[in-house]
Enzyme design. Structure first.
Site, PDB file in Angstrom:
ATOM      1  CG  HIS A  35       9.749 -30.439  38.695  1.00 13.71           C
ATOM      2  ND1 HIS A  35      10.701 -31.262  39.495  1.00 13.71           N
ATOM      3  CD2 HIS A  35       9.504 -30.092  37.821  1.00 13.71           C
ATOM      4  CE1 HIS A  35      11.619 -31.297  38.213  1.00 13.71           C
ATOM      5  NE2 HIS A  35      10.657 -30.561  37.004  1.00 13.71           N
ATOM      6  NE  ARG A  75      16.285 -31.594  36.481  1.00 11.41           N
ATOM      7  CZ  ARG A  75      15.120 -31.462  35.501  1.00 11.41           C
ATOM      8  NH1 ARG A  75      14.331 -29.741  35.041  1.00 11.41           N
ATOM      9  NH2 ARG A  75      15.053 -32.687  34.564  1.00 11.41           N
TER      10      ARG A  75
HETATM   11  P1  NAP Z   1      18.004 -27.310  25.959  1.00 13.43           P
HETATM   12  O1  NAP Z   1      17.859 -27.399  24.438  1.00 13.43           O
HETATM   13  O2  NAP Z   1      19.357 -28.102  26.087  1.00 13.43           O
HETATM   14  O3  NAP Z   1      18.998 -25.888  26.011  1.00 13.43           O
HETATM   15  C1  NAP Z   1      19.671 -25.719  26.816  1.00 13.43           C
HETATM   16  C2  NAP Z   1      20.616 -24.401  26.957  1.00 13.43           C
HETATM   17  O4  NAP Z   1      21.034 -24.297  27.889  1.00 13.43           O
HETATM   18  C3  NAP Z   1      20.874 -24.112  25.520  1.00 13.43           C
HETATM   19  O5  NAP Z   1      20.543 -22.492  24.586  1.00 13.43           O
HETATM   20  C4  NAP Z   1      22.479 -23.532  26.108  1.00 13.43           C
HETATM   21  O6  NAP Z   1      23.312 -23.084  25.592  1.00 13.43           O
HETATM   22  C5  NAP Z   1      22.202 -23.180  27.042  1.00 13.43           C
HETATM   23  N1  NAP Z   1      23.267 -23.524  28.421  1.00 13.43           N
HETATM   24  C6  NAP Z   1      23.784 -25.046  28.374  1.00 13.43           C
HETATM   25  N2  NAP Z   1      25.206 -24.626  29.251  1.00 13.43           N
HETATM   26  C7  NAP Z   1      25.019 -23.779  29.380  1.00 13.43           C
HETATM   27  C8  NAP Z   1      26.260 -22.792  29.399  1.00 13.43           C
HETATM   28  N3  NAP Z   1      27.375 -23.426  30.539  1.00 13.43           N
HETATM   29  N4  NAP Z   1      26.148 -21.670  29.604  1.00 13.43           N
HETATM   30  C9  NAP Z   1      25.227 -20.769  29.390  1.00 13.43           C
HETATM   31  N5  NAP Z   1      24.674 -21.594  28.416  1.00 13.43           N
HETATM   32  C10 NAP Z   1      24.440 -22.878  28.510  1.00 13.43           C
HETATM   33  O7  NAP Z   1      17.141 -27.271  27.090  1.00 13.43           O
HETATM   34  P2  NAP Z   1      15.861 -27.241  26.881  1.00 13.43           P
HETATM   35  O8  NAP Z   1      15.196 -28.218  26.352  1.00 13.43           O
HETATM   36  O9  NAP Z   1      15.495 -25.232  26.300  1.00 13.43           O
HETATM   37  O10 NAP Z   1      15.362 -27.754  28.395  1.00 13.43           O
HETATM   38  C11 NAP Z   1      16.137 -27.140  29.464  1.00 13.43           C
HETATM   39  C12 NAP Z   1      15.722 -27.175  30.858  1.00 13.43           C
HETATM   40  O11 NAP Z   1      14.549 -27.159  31.567  1.00 13.43           O
HETATM   41  C13 NAP Z   1      16.279 -29.055  30.689  1.00 13.43           C
HETATM   42  O12 NAP Z   1      17.474 -28.779  31.215  1.00 13.43           O
HETATM   43  C14 NAP Z   1      15.237 -28.970  32.167  1.00 13.43           C
HETATM   44  O13 NAP Z   1      15.931 -28.901  33.299  1.00 13.43           O
HETATM   45  C15 NAP Z   1      14.231 -28.340  32.794  1.00 13.43           C
HETATM   46  N6  NAP Z   1      13.211 -28.569  32.231  1.00 13.43           N
HETATM   47  C16 NAP Z   1      12.032 -28.245  34.270  1.00 13.43           C
HETATM   48  C17 NAP Z   1      11.039 -28.334  33.469  1.00 13.43           C
HETATM   49  C18 NAP Z   1       9.806 -28.429  34.924  1.00 13.43           C
HETATM   50  O14 NAP Z   1       8.662 -29.067  34.299  1.00 13.43           O
HETATM   51  N7  NAP Z   1      10.090 -27.380  35.673  1.00 13.43           N
HETATM   52  C19 NAP Z   1      10.333 -29.031  32.030  1.00 13.43           C
HETATM   53  C20 NAP Z   1      11.206 -29.211  31.160  1.00 13.43           C
HETATM   54  C21 NAP Z   1      12.823 -28.685  30.939  1.00 13.43           C
HETATM   55  P3  NAP Z   1      23.651 -23.157  24.009  1.00 13.43           P
HETATM   56  O15 NAP Z   1      22.667 -23.396  23.249  1.00 13.43           O
HETATM   57  O16 NAP Z   1      24.501 -22.474  23.558  1.00 13.43           O
HETATM   58  O17 NAP Z   1      23.631 -24.560  23.731  1.00 13.43           O
HETATM   59  C1  GLV Z   2      10.943 -31.841  33.418  1.00 11.25           C
HETATM   60  O1  GLV Z   2      11.720 -31.065  34.774  1.00 11.25           O
HETATM   61  C2  GLV Z   2      11.742 -32.243  32.660  1.00 11.25           C
HETATM   62  O2  GLV Z   2      13.042 -31.966  32.551  1.00 11.25           O
HETATM   63  O3  GLV Z   2      11.540 -32.111  31.363  1.00 11.25           O
END
Ligand code: NAP
Ligand code: GLV
Length: 309
Positions: free
Chosen positions: A272, A224
């Site tokens: 994005h 983000r």
């Molecule tokens: P997820 O499965 O919830 O994984 C989040 C990871 O971040 C986990 O390993 C978590 O640790 C870690 N984390 C969270 N808060 C933390 C902190 N304070 N300190 C250290 N580590 C922390 O999420 P995801 O599905 O991988 O997605 C991640 C993000 O990608 C989304 O929230 C979104 O903002 C972004 N995204 C962007 C796009 C785009 O097109 N640009 C598309 C999709 C998603 P733990 O494992 O210990 O909980």
């Molecule tokens: C896109 O940014 C998502 O969070 O899926």
């Protein structure tokens, strides 16, 4: 069963049709201003406050993305006790792995330097980077971070990762929590951010943390815009501490025309687009979870409100 739909910036009709077909017995309607009629489930992307505030009777709110910051920002306007459910991969993992692999290979194989040479009409061989020195550090080892790690591990990149809780991921040197951050940063020649945006992670890419990366490091932000202090990155790129950045997300989207990032040749911008929500996969996942909830079964992907993701 009534399903209320709203996706800011998207067209509702194909979603209404696909949800109607996928969820047995569902009446699916697009939310309109002033619609306070009953609903069992909400399916949303960046919902307006008026859609959810004071709403009773919802069994769950499904987010049409992985990041729930757009919902959690509603705070007290969210109906108390109603689970918020994020998308689990739903086709985004492979897209993220492609995007980040492309960015890492771009820097590793010096396409950034060759593009600058081409602008000057220069034919000059550049010494390749050594892979063992080209460690990729992944901030966030969740669903998408581990997919990125898998793709980079297959190409032999040394990997470090950082998460909130300690992890054991094959091929990744794992660090956790605030105490593990400095060692993680010091090891990361390429820093990839794939964290959720929460009160704890906002502004995590700043002058102090980016300054702890090795000189000549690269930054890839696919999480983000709120994670990055944009002025700090620009200053470090212009000072030569950061050799380049690939940014998919920005504090303000669309990125304003006058933003200095547009003019910086060492910064690559995409709108994005790293991993988009795929309607077919998402509808199948949400429909499956609704069926599970109706049977009283637990589901994956429920957001922990105390963590914000
Ligand atoms: P997820 O499965 O919830 O994984 C989040 C990871 O971040 C986990 O390993 C978590 O640790 C870690 N984390 C969270 N808060 C933390 C902190 N304070 N300190 C250290 N580590 C922390 O999420 P995801 O599905 O991988 O997605 C991640 C993000 O990608 C989304 O929230 C979104 O903002 C972004 N995204 C962007 C796009 C785009 O097109 N640009 C598309 C999709 C998603 P733990 O494992 O210990 O909980
Ligand atoms: C896109 O940014 C998502 O969070 O899926």
């Amino acid at each position: 069963m009534r399903i209320l739909f709203h996706a800011t910036g998207g067209k509702p009709d194909p979603w209404l049709a696909d949800l109607t077909q996928a969820v047995p017995g569902a009446e699916v309607r697009a939310w309109q201003e002033g619609d306070h009629a009953a609903a069992d489930y909400a399916v949303v992307w960046q919902p307006p406050r008026a859609m959810l505030q004071n709403r009773t009777g919802l069994k769950a709110i499904f987010n049409l993305g992985a990041g729930v910051d757009g919902i959690m920002a509603l705070g007290d306007a969210l109906p108390a006790g109603v689970p918020v459910v994020r998308l689990d991969d739903a086709g985004m993992g492979v897209q993220m792995a492609e995007y980040v692999s492309h960015a890492v290979l771009h820097y590793f194989r010096r396409f950034d330097d060759y593009a600058l040479q081409q602008k000057e009409g220069r034919w000059r061989f550049l010494k390749p980077h050594e892979k063992q020195d080209f460690t990729v550090g992944i901030l966030g080892l969740g669903i998408l971070g581990t997919r990125i790690a898998g793709a980079l591990a297959a190409m032999g990149f040394p990997l470090h990762g950082w998460s909130r809780s300690p992890k054991d991921v094959a091929g990744v040197t794992c660090h956790a929590g605030a105490d593990g951050l400095d060692a993680f940063l010091a090891a990361s020649r390429v820093l990839v951010c794939i964290l959720p945006l929460t009160a704890e992670t906002r502004g995590i890419l700043n002058r102090d943390t980016l300054g702890k990366l090795p000189k000549g490091a690269y930054v890839v932000n696919v999480a983000r815009g709120g994670h990055l202090v944009e002025e700090d990155l620009l200053a470090l790129v212009q000072a030569g501490h950061i050799a380049g950045a690939t940014l998919d997300v920005f504090r303000e989207e669309p990125l304003p025309p006058a933003h200095p990032f547009w003019q910086e040749p060492r910064i690559t911008i995409t709108p994005h687009a790293a991993a988009v929500t795929l309607r077919g996969d998402s509808v199948r996942q949400i429909a499956g979870k609704i069926v599970q909830l109706e049977r009283g079964e637990p589901i994956a992907g429920v957001v922990d409100p105390s963590k914000g993701y």
